[in-house]
Design a protein around this motif. Structure first.
Motif, PDB file in Angstrom:
ATOM      1  N   CYS A   1      -1.790  -3.582  10.594  1.00 36.88           N
ATOM      2  CA  CYS A   1      -2.266  -3.334   9.236  1.00 36.88           C
ATOM      3  C   CYS A   1      -1.112  -2.771   8.415  1.00 36.88           C
ATOM      4  N   GLY A   2      -0.700  -3.507   7.381  1.00 37.70           N
ATOM      5  CA  GLY A   2       0.397  -3.053   6.531  1.00 37.70           C
ATOM      6  C   GLY A   2       0.708  -4.092   5.479  1.00 37.70           C
ATOM      7  N   GLY A   3       1.718  -3.813   4.669  1.00 38.03           N
ATOM      8  CA  GLY A   3       2.110  -4.726   3.611  1.00 38.03           C
ATOM      9  C   GLY A   3       3.605  -4.908   3.559  1.00 38.03           C
ATOM     10  N   GLU A   4       4.096  -5.426   2.434  1.00 36.55           N
ATOM     11  CA  GLU A   4       5.508  -5.790   2.335  1.00 36.55           C
ATOM     12  C   GLU A   4       6.430  -4.594   2.164  1.00 36.55           C
ATOM     13  N   PHE A   5       5.933  -3.492   1.646  1.00 42.10           N
ATOM     14  CA  PHE A   5       6.675  -2.229   1.538  1.00 42.10           C
ATOM     15  C   PHE A   5       5.700  -1.131   1.152  1.00 42.10           C
ATOM     16  N   GLY A   6       6.201   0.080   0.941  1.00 41.59           N
ATOM     17  CA  GLY A   6       5.344   1.183   0.538  1.00 41.59           C
ATOM     18  C   GLY A   6       5.508   1.487  -0.942  1.00 41.59           C
ATOM     19  N   ARG A   7       5.152   2.737  -1.304  1.00 37.14           N
ATOM     20  CA  ARG A   7       5.246   3.164  -2.697  1.00 37.14           C
ATOM     21  C   ARG A   7       6.116   4.419  -2.777  1.00 37.14           C
TER      22      ARG A   7
ATOM     23  N   LEU B   1       0.131   0.336  10.786  1.00 36.12           N
ATOM     24  CA  LEU B   1      -0.742   0.648  11.916  1.00 36.12           C
ATOM     25  C   LEU B   1      -0.634  -0.500  12.902  1.00 36.12           C
ATOM     26  N   ILE B   2      -0.558  -0.167  14.180  1.00 32.48           N
ATOM     27  CA  ILE B   2      -0.410  -1.182  15.221  1.00 32.48           C
ATOM     28  C   ILE B   2      -1.121  -0.709  16.477  1.00 32.48           C
ATOM     29  N   GLY B   3      -1.860  -1.599  17.109  1.00 28.23           N
ATOM     30  CA  GLY B   3      -2.575  -1.211  18.324  1.00 28.23           C
ATOM     31  C   GLY B   3      -3.067  -2.421  19.089  1.00 28.23           C
ATOM     32  N   GLY B   4      -3.465  -2.193  20.334  1.00 26.23           N
ATOM     33  CA  GLY B   4      -3.969  -3.265  21.176  1.00 26.23           C
ATOM     34  C   GLY B   4      -2.867  -4.173  21.686  1.00 26.23           C
ATOM     35  N   GLY B   5      -3.210  -5.062  22.606  1.00 24.36           N
ATOM     36  CA  GLY B   5      -2.287  -6.077  23.086  1.00 24.36           C
ATOM     37  C   GLY B   5      -1.021  -5.546  23.721  1.00 24.36           C
TER      38      GLY B   5
ATOM     39  N   ASP C   1      -6.759   5.066  19.903  1.00 28.58           N
ATOM     40  CA  ASP C   1      -6.726   3.676  20.349  1.00 28.58           C
ATOM     41  C   ASP C   1      -5.601   2.872  19.719  1.00 28.58           C
ATOM     42  N   VAL C   2      -5.005   3.383  18.659  1.00 30.75           N
ATOM     43  CA  VAL C   2      -3.933   2.671  17.954  1.00 30.75           C
ATOM     44  C   VAL C   2      -2.796   3.640  17.672  1.00 30.75           C
ATOM     45  N   SER C   3      -1.699   3.120  17.189  1.00 32.01           N
ATOM     46  CA  SER C   3      -0.540   3.959  16.877  1.00 32.01           C
ATOM     47  C   SER C   3      -0.054   3.675  15.458  1.00 32.01           C
ATOM     48  N   LEU C   4       0.857   4.524  14.994  1.00 28.61           N
ATOM     49  CA  LEU C   4       1.415   4.385  13.653  1.00 28.61           C
ATOM     50  C   LEU C   4       2.932   4.328  13.707  1.00 28.61           C
ATOM     51  N   ILE C   5       3.482   3.431  12.945  1.00 22.41           N
ATOM     52  CA  ILE C   5       4.916   3.463  12.645  1.00 22.41           C
ATOM     53  C   ILE C   5       5.029   4.000  11.217  1.00 22.41           C
ATOM     54  N   ARG C   6       5.641   5.154  11.054  1.00 28.25           N
ATOM     55  CA  ARG C   6       5.772   5.753   9.721  1.00 28.25           C
ATOM     56  C   ARG C   6       7.184   5.579   9.145  1.00 28.25           C
ATOM     57  N   SER C   7       7.992   4.833   9.834  1.00 32.83           N
ATOM     58  CA  SER C   7       9.401   4.745   9.429  1.00 32.83           C
ATOM     59  C   SER C   7       9.879   3.303   9.328  1.00 32.83           C
ATOM     60  N   MET C   8       9.010   2.416   8.873  1.00 30.48           N
ATOM     61  CA  MET C   8       9.419   1.036   8.640  1.00 30.48           C
ATOM     62  C   MET C   8      10.430   0.997   7.500  1.00 30.48           C
ATOM     63  N   VAL C   9      11.501   0.237   7.687  1.00 26.96           N
ATOM     64  CA  VAL C   9      12.512   0.107   6.641  1.00 26.96           C
ATOM     65  C   VAL C   9      12.822  -1.372   6.420  1.00 26.96           C
ATOM     66  N   SER C  10      13.061  -1.696   5.170  1.00 25.78           N
ATOM     67  CA  SER C  10      13.388  -3.061   4.778  1.00 25.78           C
ATOM     68  C   SER C  10      14.472  -3.011   3.722  1.00 25.78           C
ATOM     69  N   GLN C  11      15.185  -4.102   3.581  1.00 29.76           N
ATOM     70  CA  GLN C  11      16.203  -4.201   2.533  1.00 29.76           C
ATOM     71  C   GLN C  11      15.709  -5.010   1.340  1.00 29.76           C
TER      72      GLN C  11
ATOM     73  N   PRO D   1       0.828  -1.207   0.000  1.00 26.71           N
ATOM     74  CA  PRO D   1       0.000   0.000   0.000  1.00 26.71           C
ATOM     75  C   PRO D   1       0.860   1.253   0.000  1.00 26.71           C
ATOM     76  N   SER D   2       0.358   2.306  -0.593  1.00 26.97           N
ATOM     77  CA  SER D   2       1.074   3.584  -0.595  1.00 26.97           C
ATOM     78  C   SER D   2       0.888   4.273   0.745  1.00 26.97           C
ATOM     79  N   GLN D   3       1.985   4.564   1.411  1.00 23.74           N
ATOM     80  CA  GLN D   3       1.905   5.299   2.672  1.00 23.74           C
ATOM     81  C   GLN D   3       1.333   6.692   2.454  1.00 23.74           C
ATOM     82  N   LEU D   4       1.564   7.262   1.275  1.00 24.14           N
ATOM     83  CA  LEU D   4       1.084   8.615   0.971  1.00 24.14           C
ATOM     84  C   LEU D   4      -0.426   8.657   0.797  1.00 24.14           C
ATOM     85  N   GLU D   5      -1.017   7.547   0.406  1.00 21.52           N
ATOM     86  CA  GLU D   5      -2.465   7.483   0.229  1.00 21.52           C
ATOM     87  C   GLU D   5      -3.172   6.851   1.415  1.00 21.52           C
ATOM     88  N   THR D   6      -2.433   6.500   2.470  1.00 19.14           N
ATOM     89  CA  THR D   6      -3.047   5.867   3.632  1.00 19.14           C
ATOM     90  C   THR D   6      -2.672   6.581   4.936  1.00 19.14           C
ATOM     91  N   PHE D   7      -1.537   6.179   5.541  1.00 19.39           N
ATOM     92  CA  PHE D   7      -1.215   6.617   6.897  1.00 19.39           C
ATOM     93  C   PHE D   7      -0.160   7.715   6.981  1.00 19.39           C
TER      94      PHE D   7
END
Length: 433
Positions: free
Chosen positions: A335-341, A361-365, A106-116, A63-69
């Motif tokens: 809530c998320g996917g394998e990478f952004g756009r 997006l991450i929340g609860g537990g 009720d939930v939080s956001l990670i906006r800086s997920m990084v992957s190789q 999913p595109s982070q710019l069009e979502t979170f």
């Protein structure tokens, strides 16, 4: 040995906790009340809230982070996408997520997920397992680890479920096929092969005949080897238990009220999210619900908008439902996917793969609500986001919230020791005491 922590407080707290445990046990009995208080403080840097289950809403395709979170309305590449307000003054979401925006306390956001990993298959493997692909080992998915590490409960249906899976479902990896996710399609349809096509009496006769064949097969063979390598008898027993269990009704969203169903949206994904809540109520540990179609190399805005229209009501209804039923405290939602756009649109008005700073997006537990971790460059020039969170750090954080020791070593079938996670806990996301 683990890599140096990206979250300094994680290693500091861990060292302090270990020191206090050791010194308390070694010789602080003479000042027992103070020693006990110090030990409790070390153990309670975060609250005692512990997750018991997890729901992963998997946005397949990236999913595109710019069009979502993580909208950046002023950025040239975001033309046509507006930002909307949330109850948090410092936080905006993209247009179309109005129902979700109301629940950001009720939930939080990670906006800086990084992957190789920038290839779909490799990136899916990375995010679902916490490890990059390695030809010498197949790592288990997050749900498989959870089911392996948390104690079994009184559930007669699979504890790990994948709804609407695509070609890369959650697998048990080196933990074995018994930890693979049980896969189903649209929960609005009957699950195939769980209702016997014959009468109970005839089924019993068939099973008696099968016993005769099995006994003949077992002659001269090692029973323990057969049991561990084929799981034939165990699989049949589990299937029969599931077929006879009243808990199987949790899969059937047609048993829910029309109001419940409509709240999630009249889509297969919406019904999947409703089924996820019903399954968690029954005691299932991990449910993964897939929403495919986020890969938007062409006509990005239209592609993302269609997916958001499906995601938004289902995600909002799930969070509301869990909260109202007092399940959110013990159920983590991701809530998320394998990478952004990519920040810039390509010549085909699409966005390409972007593992350099995407959102989850991450929340609860045990996760605090109303927090935003990290930030991406509003101009889309710098690849590296602020306060990056690696994929393995996300896994370590989730495991921590579920009471799982991510530093535990598992010995694989070939004798290789592997940590459950090589990441570090992002403690700024945790509920504080």
């Amino acid at each position: 040995m683990k890599r140096p922590s990206l979250h300094h407080c994680a290693s500091t707290t861990s060292n302090r906790r270990q020191f206090l445990k050791t010194t308390t046990a070694a010789g602080m009995a003479w000042m027992n009340p103070l020693a006990q208080q110090l030990a409790r403080c070390a153990e309670n840097d975060v609250s005692e809230t512990r997750g018991k289950a997890i729901i992963l809403l998997w946005m397949a395709g990236g999913p595109s982070q710019l069009e979502t979170f993580d909208p950046h309305p002023s950025q040239n590449g975001s033309t046509g996408r507006k930002a909307i307000s949330t109850p948090l003054k410092h936080l905006q979401l993209a247009q179309g997520l109005e129902e979700v925006a109301e629940l950001m306390n009720d939930v939080s956001l990670i906006r800086s997920m990084v992957s190789q990993e920038g290839d779909h298959e490799r990136a899916v493997y990375n995010v679902k397992t916490g490890y990059r692909p390695n030809p010498t080992v197949v790592h288990p998915s997050l749900g498989s680890i959870i089911c392996h590490e948390l104690p079994e409960n009184a559930v007669e249906i699979p504890r790990h479920v994948s709804i609407l899976p695509n070609e890369w479902p959650a697998r048990g990896g080196y933990l074995g096929a018994t930890y693979d996710a049980f896969q189903i399609g649209d929960p609005g349809q009957r699950i195939p092969d769980v209702i016997s096509p014959v009468s109970k009496e005839r089924l019993e006769r068939r099973l008696q005949g099968l016993d005769v064949v099995e006994r003949a097969f077992m002659k001269g063979r090692d029973p323990e080897w057969i049991a561990s390598h084929t799981r034939h008898r165990a699989t049949i027993d589990e299937a029969l238990k599931m077929m006879d269990s009243d808990q199987i009704k949790a899969f059937d969203v047609n048993l829910a009220t029309a109001t419940e169903v409509n709240a999630y949206g009249d889509t297969a994904f919406g019904r999947g999210c409703l089924a996820a809540r019903r399954l968690i109520e029954t005691g299932v540990r991990c449910v993964e619900v897939t929403l495919s179609g986020w890969d938007s190399h062409i006509n990005n805005h239209e592609t993302q908008s269609k997916r958001i229209a499906t995601l938004a009501p289902a995600l909002a209804a799930l969070i509301r439902d869990l909260k109202e039923r007092e399940l959110l405290e013990n159920t983590m939602v991701l809530c998320g996917g394998e990478f952004g756009r990519s920040p810039e649109l390509n010549p085909l008005e699409g966005r390409d793969h972007w593992p350099h700073g995407f959102s989850f997006l991450i929340g609860g537990g045990g996760i605090a609500g109303g927090k935003v971790i990290g930030a991406t460059d509003p101009e889309g020039i710098r690849k590296q986001p602020e306060n990056p969170v690696r994929v393995q750090d996300l896994h370590a954080t989730i495991q921590h919230c579920l009471g799982i020791d991510s530093e535990k070593e598992i010995i694989t079938p070939v004798g290789r020791p592997i940590f459950l996670s090589e990441g570090n806990v992002a403690r700024e996301l945790l509920v504080t005491s």
